[in-house]
Design an enzyme around this catalytic site. Structure first.
Site, mmCIF file in Angstrom:
data_model
loop_
_atom_site.group_PDB
_atom_site.id
_atom_site.type_symbol
_atom_site.label_atom_id
_atom_site.label_comp_id
_atom_site.label_asym_id
_atom_site.label_seq_id
_atom_site.Cartn_x
_atom_site.Cartn_y
_atom_site.Cartn_z
ATOM 1 N N ASP A 85 134.524 21.298 34.626
ATOM 2 C CA ASP A 85 134.167 22.562 33.971
ATOM 3 C C ASP A 85 132.803 23.021 34.451
ATOM 4 O O ASP A 85 131.944 22.208 34.788
ATOM 5 C CB ASP A 85 134.082 22.378 32.444
ATOM 6 C CG ASP A 85 135.395 21.916 31.867
ATOM 7 O OD1 ASP A 85 136.431 22.324 32.399
ATOM 8 O OD2 ASP A 85 135.359 21.138 30.894
ATOM 9 N N GLU A 115 125.136 37.605 22.091
ATOM 10 C CA GLU A 115 125.670 37.282 23.411
ATOM 11 C C GLU A 115 126.755 38.242 23.892
ATOM 12 O O GLU A 115 127.247 38.099 25.000
ATOM 13 C CB GLU A 115 126.224 35.856 23.421
ATOM 14 C CG GLU A 115 125.197 34.775 23.118
ATOM 15 C CD GLU A 115 124.063 34.726 24.140
ATOM 16 O OE1 GLU A 115 124.309 34.994 25.326
ATOM 17 O OE2 GLU A 115 122.925 34.464 23.733
ATOM 18 N N ASP A 133 123.246 35.394 15.747
ATOM 19 C CA ASP A 133 122.491 35.036 16.949
ATOM 20 C C ASP A 133 122.745 33.535 17.118
ATOM 21 O O ASP A 133 122.177 32.716 16.397
ATOM 22 C CB ASP A 133 120.994 35.322 16.762
ATOM 23 C CG ASP A 133 120.220 35.044 18.037
ATOM 24 O OD1 ASP A 133 120.805 34.454 18.975
ATOM 25 O OD2 ASP A 133 119.035 35.399 18.110
ATOM 26 N N LEU A 135 122.016 31.214 19.269
ATOM 27 C CA LEU A 135 120.893 30.315 19.578
ATOM 28 C C LEU A 135 119.640 31.154 19.800
ATOM 29 O O LEU A 135 119.435 31.707 20.883
ATOM 30 C CB LEU A 135 121.209 29.468 20.811
ATOM 31 C CG LEU A 135 120.620 28.063 20.786
ATOM 32 C CD1 LEU A 135 120.994 27.312 19.519
ATOM 33 C CD2 LEU A 135 121.081 27.282 21.991
ATOM 34 N N GLU A 292 119.219 39.194 13.554
ATOM 35 C CA GLU A 292 118.009 38.387 13.369
ATOM 36 C C GLU A 292 117.318 38.783 12.054
ATOM 37 O O GLU A 292 117.164 37.956 11.156
ATOM 38 C CB GLU A 292 117.046 38.572 14.554
ATOM 39 C CG GLU A 292 117.602 37.980 15.837
ATOM 40 C CD GLU A 292 116.663 38.102 17.029
ATOM 41 O OE1 GLU A 292 116.502 37.117 17.752
ATOM 42 O OE2 GLU A 292 116.110 39.201 17.257
HETATM 43 P P1 FDP Z 1 113.510 34.303 22.376
HETATM 44 O O1 FDP Z 1 113.142 35.524 23.141
HETATM 45 O O2 FDP Z 1 112.996 33.036 22.995
HETATM 46 O O3 FDP Z 1 114.964 34.223 22.029
HETATM 47 O O4 FDP Z 1 114.526 36.438 19.024
HETATM 48 C C1 FDP Z 1 113.759 36.464 20.097
HETATM 49 C C2 FDP Z 1 112.594 35.496 20.101
HETATM 50 O O5 FDP Z 1 112.750 34.393 20.950
HETATM 51 C C3 FDP Z 1 112.179 34.931 18.745
HETATM 52 O O6 FDP Z 1 112.866 33.774 18.373
HETATM 53 C C4 FDP Z 1 110.726 34.683 18.924
HETATM 54 O O7 FDP Z 1 110.001 34.663 17.719
HETATM 55 C C5 FDP Z 1 110.313 35.828 19.810
HETATM 56 O O8 FDP Z 1 111.477 36.260 20.510
HETATM 57 C C6 FDP Z 1 109.295 35.447 20.818
HETATM 58 O O9 FDP Z 1 108.953 36.556 21.568
HETATM 59 P P2 FDP Z 1 107.587 36.592 22.406
HETATM 60 O O10 FDP Z 1 107.738 35.567 23.483
HETATM 61 O O11 FDP Z 1 107.516 37.978 22.933
HETATM 62 O O12 FDP Z 1 106.475 36.285 21.467
#
Ligand code: FDP
Length: 342
Positions: A85, A115, A133, A135, A292
């Protein structure tokens, strides 16, 4: 058996419960869901089943998260595993796990996921819409920092049996019937609400079960932790700049994991505020309303906290788009009031 007559006295359940020989393990998630099913106005058992499905999928994802480092050792993304896979990125894997688990029972008519560009049309007879969301905080996977899953559950508006409509999907956050998150951290936790307070469960891996560890979670009215990515400070509004300065003048503690679920969870337990404001790079904020902010806003409010976009309550925003972004101020109510007043 002469002289060995067995006592037929009843065992005393209180003494068994308090026995120090074997500590009680507490209330398992399944039992808790069942015991509280009647609190839900449509107590048909379908919502309970959905929560169980989410919990089960999260156990599988937890297993995969725990071997994230090993996956890198055993084969980078794009390569194939021993079964032939294709190795997938963990957020794609998590999406597959949750979608499969939620599609199976037939309770869900549509799924909105970070996603997927469009919503996933499942079963027209299903009564629930899920936004997820699978992950969150995925940029933290490679560096072994806590990540999470966030989910919102809505009751569909149109009649089951008919094709799903826009009004079923684009519901305000205040219409949620349940919401929660799973935190894959130093321990794995599932925290959820059905609108009757917030309860947290910790995963006991050797038993393969979540157990109630944080009953009736309450966010302190005020706190001293602020979580914001100050790297973007140059493009913050004057109000946000002033609030960050206010936190510094008060000698508050700055804590920013950059994983929304983990930052939120810490602030829920200790008191604090998480802010993702509008920035030059993300003029409407970065975070997504539907999968979120709405869930965490519902949980915050149920736990005595508050969530706004700086102007209005998150749960009152009418979504116009599946992947709509919003500024997000969430945490202890006094802290949210202060930042929103500046
Ligand atoms: P990520 O892009 O890593 O998925 O939901 C998006 C998120 O993470 C949040 O979990 C996190 O608080 C935020 O973005 C972090 O964004 P910055 O790197 O711009 O601070």
């Amino acid at each position: 058996m002469k002289g060995m007559q067995r006592s037929i006295n009843k065992a005393n359940s209180t003494s068994i419960e308090s026995s120090r020989i074997a500590q009680p393990i507490g209330t398992a998630l399944d039992r808790f869901i069942k015991n509280n099913q009647d609190q839900f106005q449509y107590a048909s058992g379908e919502l309970s089943q959905l929560l169980r499905d989410i919990a089960l999928a999260s156990k599988v994802v937890n297993r995969e998260v725990n071997k994230a480092g090993l996956i890198d050792i055993m084969g980078a993304v794009g390569s194939t595993n021993t079964a032939g896979d294709q190795q997938q990125k963990l957020d794609v894997l998590a999406n597959i796990r949750f979608t499969r688990a939620l599609a199976k029972g037939g309770e869900v008519c549509a799924l909105v996921s970070e996603e997927s560009e469009t919503f996933v049309d499942l079963n027209n007879d299903g009564k629930y819409v899920i936004a997820i969301d699978p992950l969150d905080g995925s940029s933290n996977i490679d560096v072994n920092v806590s990540i999470g899953t966030i989910f919102s559950i809505y009751r569909r508006k149109s009649n089951p049996g008919a094709p799903i409509q826009k009004i079923d999907i684009l519901q305000k956050g205040k219409e949620q019937v349940a919401a929660g998150y799973i935190l894959y951290g130093s321990s794995t936790m599932l925290v959820y609400t059905t609108g009757h307070g917030v309860n947290g469960f910790t995963y006991e891996a050797s038993l393969g079960e979540y157990f109630l560890s944080h009953p009736d979670m309450r966010m302190p009215d005020d706190g001293k932790i602020y979580s914001i990515n100050e790297g973007s400070a140059n493009s913050f509004s004057t109000g946000i700049k002033n609030y960050v300065q206010f936190c510094k003048d008060k000698n508050y503690t700055g804590r920013y994991i950059g994983s929304l679920v983990a930052d939120f969870h810490r602030n829920l337990l200790k008191g604090g505020i998480y802010i993702y404001p509008a920035t030059a790079k993300d003029p409407s904020g970065k975070l997504r309303l539907m999968y979120e902010c709405n869930a965490l806003a519902f949980i915050a409010e149920q736990a005595n906290g508050k969530a706004t976009n700086g102007k209005i309550r998150i749960l009152d925003i009418q979504p116009e788009d599946l992947h709509q972004r919003t500024p997000f101020h969430v945490g202890s109510r006094k802290m949210v009031d202060t930042v929103d007043s500046l």
